[in-house]
Each structure stands twice: as structure tokens, then as C-alpha cells.
Design a protein around this motif. Structure first.
Motif, PDB file in Angstrom:
ATOM      1  N   ASP A 109       0.791  -1.147   0.178  1.00  0.00           N
ATOM      2  CA  ASP A 109       0.026   0.002  -0.036  1.00  0.00           C
ATOM      3  C   ASP A 109       0.946   1.286  -0.075  1.00  0.00           C
ATOM      4  OD1 ASP A 109      -2.211   1.541  -0.191  1.00  0.00           O
ATOM      5  OD2 ASP A 109      -2.735   1.364   2.061  1.00  0.00           O
TER       6      ASP A 109
ATOM      7  N   GLY B 244      -1.309   4.218  -0.712  1.00  0.00           N
ATOM      8  CA  GLY B 244      -2.350   4.792   0.356  1.00  0.00           C
ATOM      9  C   GLY B 244      -1.346   5.645   1.391  1.00  0.00           C
TER      10      GLY B 244
ATOM     11  N   ARG C  95      -2.916   8.217   4.395  1.00  0.00           N
ATOM     12  CA  ARG C  95      -2.856   7.271   5.644  1.00  0.00           C
ATOM     13  C   ARG C  95      -2.063   7.842   6.711  1.00  0.00           C
ATOM     14  NH1 ARG C  95      -0.091   2.755   3.619  1.00  0.00           N
ATOM     15  NH2 ARG C  95       1.901   3.193   4.455  1.00  0.00           N
TER      16      ARG C  95
ATOM     17  N   GLU D 219       6.260   7.574   9.170  1.00  0.00           N
ATOM     18  CA  GLU D 219       5.264   6.755   9.488  1.00  0.00           C
ATOM     19  C   GLU D 219       5.595   5.853  10.848  1.00  0.00           C
ATOM     20  OE1 GLU D 219       3.429   3.723   6.911  1.00  0.00           O
ATOM     21  OE2 GLU D 219       1.428   4.229   7.842  1.00  0.00           O
TER      22      GLU D 219
END
Lengths: 420, 420
Positions: free
Chosen positions: B76, B79, B83, B296
Motif C-alpha cells: 500500500d 495509500g 494514511r 510513519e
């Protein structure tokens, strides 16, 4: 071996012989390629160079974790955009001091187009390719809107004629040398000259050319160029892009996104922008250093590599692919979208097939990773640093089997993913 | 313990007691801090979160190296910007679907200011702070030049009055809640309301606020915001920035750098830009994924952390620093540049001293890492996730010794580095 030997067995033997004679074969060891995979998507995301993991771990644990903010000096983070720019410069025929690394291609395009238009303030037209990669077209429209210019879309094949007829109104022509879908290669020198003939500038988007073939920006008298770091340069997903500004244009390079790293005295923290001399003014904000240092490590895969030799191997790979396709895919519904003349193709071969999507999916399941572009193009990119002739033969052989047997019609290959 | 106990011994004891009672003390283990270092520069480059090295290694070796192009779906990557945007959103009081992560703050500012001006097409003035961070001012000037607007520089302290008197001509006010030099905190809610009162928009640059204190964008009715990922968010050097677009403005968000990832149908590869619905239109080009996935992982350091509790600890740290400075630096040539009222300071304390540069260098040599801003500011940033009260006491004690003994006058501290 003669050209008449075009059966599968002869082609397999030819592939083996070409690999055996390949003077660049050892370069493959500079990459960490997964077992069981033939990777023909290096024109979208280059494979992982072996030098990267240790470099990134050093960047994370030592430079960031231990040296912390001191790394701006002690590990020369500050110098990275121009240092890496010069390294890229060698691969695209740019003498030092003309390339800055950073940001995305979109952003670099925005700055380059704005600056180009301002270098020709008396001209109102921006030419671009109706088949150009979408971002290039969107950014051209956006810059034109902001500066009050007109975008005219002219196919690259008609560009020389349009420039000759109406070029006096053109500020800049913005094109890519390699069509991202068909792999067709334009004559960069001739088109640049045609623009200059009428006083226009040329902006080249090298995304599908940098690291794939010799570009020779200085030699052709290029004005401006941009490109990404993650295709043939193998810098990692979303690796920073780059911008080339020919030395003669740098003093007047007047761009849009004026970040503090491009200021003449960045640490004087002044209220108004005064651009740094030279290519340093093309720096923008703080660059994403983990991604940028990964790119720097990746570029060591080109150490000592002669771009002409790399181009020769690339043509050998794409030429073999075309020969294999002719011999082995006949009657299976494929057509070749890429020009057959070596001087007219990049480092990519594209086929068309009405069932392109499931065929590519079935091919990937067998370990042959290419990609597709809607509606019907199968794209195969050949990074000559790590692709072999045997890979080429095996890829076409698998395509033949998948198509001839109807393997691709299995329903599991019909499901579209979010990103194709 | 009472406020009259301000001698060094009492302050040291107070620091110990505050650490012993600190409910957030265990969060320090979420960071890999080098031994012998007290890191007070997290307002410039956050320390390395413990979750990052493994996440980056996974991104490099497995996602890039093994899964290759398939990671856009399988891991992903596609995304990631939204996200991670939502994860940042939680820290700045933004409900999901209003934050996109990517690019640098400079680029996000360029897009946000362009879009803000277009949301108020009948207004010609863009207000910004003459003491705003340089990039903010440069980008404001550049956008204004391209759109034919006027930039007016109004100090944040005069902003409410100017808005009340002349706000009907103002398209957008672009300010930061925390002064990057003095650490002074503005009243975001009041200023946002003052702009709305006269129909103007407010663009907040959260670089020195995101992750440091509750921002509450939705609660104050914010319009637009940007911020970087590498200060209090500790996302790594040059970590991607973010943009917040309040849901009510998204349909009309009409920005400048229109990359293909923000298109309504990115894989249809269309020639003209049609923005995606919602915050997805704020996506630009392919993001630098190694840097973005590091960010992240870094954000997991905030998992379960209540921003109000973090703010309380931050004020405890900065309050202790001010008390220590008052008690221990008296007569040594320092003045305090940061407001003493808790509600008027960010997560930073700045001192002024005519010999700021060599004092900071000598401090760093002793392992206390802050930074300076010309001509005379010593900056100390306090990330309450990993700074302790004992760190604060020790930092001031070292400052006292360095200054009182003249240690900083050694010639090795006088040499300026390229980047200060």
C-alpha cells in the motif's frame, strides 16, 4: 549464427552467447535481485542496488540517530543536493554545477517551466506533447494559467514543422525524449536545434532516459531538463528528482517555488528572496535526506560505467526482445508498438494486445515483472545494468506460453488492483 | 518545596522530583538517544524513534528489494500519503480525510497559498509576518507575483487590529503559531476568528507546533495548514511535509502544482487535470517513500499519547528552564527572549547573548545540543516525549559554567561552520 536462425532454440542459444560476450555482465552483482524474478519494470521502479541497504542504515542510525543535527555539517547533508546533482550530471552529459537534486519531478517541472517562460517574456506559447506523461501536461497547463500563457499540444513528430512555422511565438517546448508508453526515442539534438533556430527554449523531461542511454545535454546545447531518480537511476521508490539548468541560463533562472535553501545567504534568514549564484538557486526546501542518500548510494552502480557501452547493451537487449517477439509470438494477437530502428527506441519495448492486463498479471505470476498502460500496452523496460539476454528470451517464451495456452484467461488475472 | 527555593541544589532536586512524578517518562524509551547527549534541538531535527530503523530496513530490503513495483499495491505505497496524513491529523486536531503527507513545506505552502487566494478571488492582499520563517515569506512573495496580489507584512501582534480595519481586502493571512526564533505562541483561535470575521482565510504553518502542543485545527475552524515532518514529529532529516485542507474547502481547493497522483483517475493517464475528490487532490507526484515510511514509523512514538498531557510536560520543562535560567545565569549576559506566560510560549526557550555562537558551540562540545539563530539567539527545543527535567537542569548548569568560566572564549568555538 546468422539472422535466419530465428526459431526458439536458435534464439535461446543466441541469448546465451550474447550474455557470454557481455562486457557489462558483472554489473548485475551491483543489484540485489530477488530469486525467481526477471525484472523488466526498471523503467518504473529500478531494482535495489546492493550499496543501498548499508548506506541507508548508516544514514538512519549514525547520521540521524547519533550525529543528529550536526550531520548538516559533519556528514555534509547540506551539500547533498548539488553533490548528487553532479553525480547525475555525469550520466546525462552535464558538466558539474548544472544539476540540483531534490523534490519530485512535478515540482521541478513547475519551476523549470516558470523559469523558461520568464526567460522569454515576450513569447506567449508553451508547446508540449499531447502524449506526454500526464503530470507534464498538467503542470504545463497550471504554469500557463498562472503566467497568462497558452499551451499548445503538438505531437513530437510534428514539432519541428510547427517550430519552423510558428516558433517565433514559442517560449519553450517541453517534451520527453522517450515516449513512456511506446518507448519511441526522439532526436533530442535536432529538436533542441529546431527550437533554438527560432529563439525558443527546450525543456527535456528525462524520466525515461536518464541512466538508460547517453543524453549529452551539454553537447546538444540543452537549456533545461528535469528527471526522476527512481526509474533507470534505481534510487528507490519516489527517489528525489533533479533539475538541469544550463550554465548560461543560471543567472536569469527565475523560478516559482523559492525555498530558503536556494537563497544566497540561507542562514541570514532574510525576509526577501535573493537567489544564490549558480545552480544552488534551484534548491528549494529541506530535502528528504533518507531517500536522497539512498539515491546517492544507488548511483554508485554506475561507477566506471561508460554510457555508450550501456546503450549498446540496452539495444542488444531490446533488439533481441523484438526478434524473439517476431519469432515466437506470431499469430497470438500481439503487435509491436516500439520502433524497430535502434536509433528510434529507448530502453523499453512495448507490445499491444487486447488482453494486455490479464497477460501481464499472468506473466508476473510466473516471475516476469513488467507493467501495462491502459488500454492495451504491455511495457517491458530493460535496465542494462542488471537485465540479461537470457532474461529476455525467457520473458518472451513465457509470454508465448501464457497466451498460446490461454493461461491468462483464468479469472484470478482479471481482477484489477487499485494501482496497475 | 516552594517557589523561594531557587538555588541550584533546590532546582536540581525539583528536576528529580518532577521526573519521578512524570507520567510520560516511559516514552523516552521510544527513542534511540546517543549516550552523553542532552538533545535540545528536536525543534530543528527530532531524535531517532526506536521504531524507525527496522521499518526503514523493511522498506528497503523487502518492500523495494523483493516486492519491487508490486509494493504499490501489496504494501500500500499508494495509500501512504493519506494514511500518514490521517495519523498526523490526530496530532493536530484534524478529523480523518483532511491531511495529505508529502513534499516539502515550501511546496505545500506554494499550493496552499495559491488555493487560498483562489478561494477569495475578489481580494488582493496576502498578509504574512515580517518575522515569519524565510521560506514562508519567499513563497508568499512568489505566489503573489504569479497571481497579481500584494503581500503585506504585519507583525502577528498587530494582526488582529489590521484585520479588523482592512480585512475586507485580505484573501488570506499566513502565519505560524510559534515564532521560530523566540518561541512565542500566538492565539490561534482568536486570530483565525479575527480573519473569519472579515471573510478572510487563515493559513497556519505548524512546523514548530505539530507534535509539540495541541493545535485543534478543526476546533478552531482552521481553513488551511501546512507543516514539516522532521521537527517535533521526529520523522527524520527532511521528512515529508503535510497539508491540511478543511473539508469545507476541499471541493474548491484549486492549487498550483497539480501532479498526477492528485488526479481523479490517475491511471487513466488523461491529458487534462481533473482533481480527485476530497483531500486526495492535494497529492502531487510520487512521494519519497523511504523518507515517508520512516516518518510513519516515527509517528508510532505518539501512540496512545494525550496531546494535553504532552503539552503539560512541555510547559513543565520550559518553565523549569526559565526558572533555572533566572536563578543560575544571572549576571552572565543572558536575557530571556521567550514569553514567561505559559499560554504564550511554544515548546522552546530562547535566550539572547552577544556571544551566542561560541556559547552554543561550547555547549554542544559538552553534549548539550541546541542551536542558534543569528545574530544573538540561543534556541533550546523541548520534545516532551524524550527530554527530562534533569536534562533541563544539566543544560542550564552547563551554560552557567561555560559562560562564568569563559570556556566559550576558546578559539575553537569561534570558527563558523558552513551550516550554523
Amino acid at each position: 549464427m546468422t539472422v535466419t536462425e530465428t526459431g526458439p532454440a536458435a534464439l535461446a542459444a543466441r541469448a546465451e552467447a550474447l550474455d557470454a560476450a557481455d562486457g557489462l555482465a558483472a554489473l548485475r552483482d551491483r543489484f540485489l535481485l530477488p530469486k525467481g524474478v526477471v525484472y523488466l519494470d526498471g523503467n518504473s521502479l529500478g531494482a535495489l542496488p546492493a550499496a543501498v541497504p548499508a548506506a541507508v542504515e548508516d544514514a538512519v542510525r549514525r547520521q540521524w540517530g547519533t550525529d543528529l543535527i550536526r550531520s548538516w555539517n559533519d556528514n555534509d547533508w547540506w551539500g547533498a543536493p548539488l553533490r548528487i546533482g553532479d553525480t547525475i550530471g555525469r550520466l546525462i552529459g552535464a558538466a558539474p554545477g548544472q544539476v540540483a537534486c531534490g523534490d519530485s519531478t512535478s515540482v521541478q517541472l513547475f519551476n523549470a517551466l516558470t523559469a523558461a517562460a520568464r526567460l522569454r517574456p515576450d513569447r506567449q506559447v508553451l508547446l508540449t506533447d499531447p502524449d506526454h506523461f500526464p503530470t507534464d501536461q498538467y503542470i504545463a497547463d497550471s504554469v500557463a494559467r498562472m503566467l497568462g500563457l497558452t499551451v499548445r499540444r503538438v505531437p513530437v513528430g510534428e514539432l519541428a514543422d510547427v517550430l519552423a512555422a510558428e516558433g517565433h511565438r514559442v517560449a519553450v517546448a517541453a517534451y520527453g525524449p522517450v515516449d513512456y508508453r511506446t518507448g519511441e526515442l526522439a532526436d533530442m539534438a535536432a529538436l533542441t536545434a529546431a527550437a533554438h533556430e527560432v529563439g525558443a527554449l527546450f525543456l527535456w523531461d528525462l524520466c525515461h532516459a536518464a541512466g538508460a542511454l547517453p543524453v549529452g545535454l551539454d553537447a546538444i546545447g540543452a537549456d533545461l531538463a528535469v528527471g526522476c531518480g527512481y526509474k533507470y537511476l534505481s534510487g528507490g521508490p519516489g527517489a528525489p528528482a533533479f533539475i538541469y539548468v544550463a550554465e548560461r541560463h543560471q543567472d536569469a533562472f527565475d523560478h516559482a517555488v523559492t525555498g530558503w535553501h536556494g537563497h544566497a545567504e540561507p542562514f541570514a534568514m532574510q525576509s526577501t528572496y535573493a537567489p544564490a549564484p549558480g545552480i544552488a538557486r534551484a534548491r528549494i526546501g529541506t530535502p528528504p535526506l533518507l531517500s536522497m542518500l539512498a539515491l546517492e548510494a544507488a548511483l554508485t552502480a554506475f561507477d566506471g560505467v561508460d554510457m555508450a557501452a550501456l546503450r549498446a547493451k540496452s539495444l542488444s537487449l531490446t533488439g533481441l526482445f523484438l526478434d524473439c517477439a517476431d519469432a515466437m509470438l506470431d499469430g497470438l494477437g500481439f503487435t509491436v508498438a516500439t520502433p524497430r530502428e535502434p536509433e528510434r527506441r529507448g530502453s523499453q519495448v512495448s507490445l499491444r494486445h487486447e488482453h494486455a492486463y490479464p497477460i501481464v498479471q499472468a506473466h508476473i505470476e510466473r516471475g516476469f515483472i513488467g507493467d501495462m498502460r491502459a488500454p492495451d500496452i504491455l511495457r517491458f523496460g530493460f535496465n542494462a545494468l542488471y537485465v540479461t539476454h537470457r532474461d529476455v528470451f525467457a520473458a518472451v517464451e513465457a509470454l508465448r506460453e501464457i497466451t498460446a495456452t490461454g493461461e491468462y484467461t483464468d479469472e484470478r488475472f482479471a481482477v484489477r488492483s487499485a494501482v496497475t
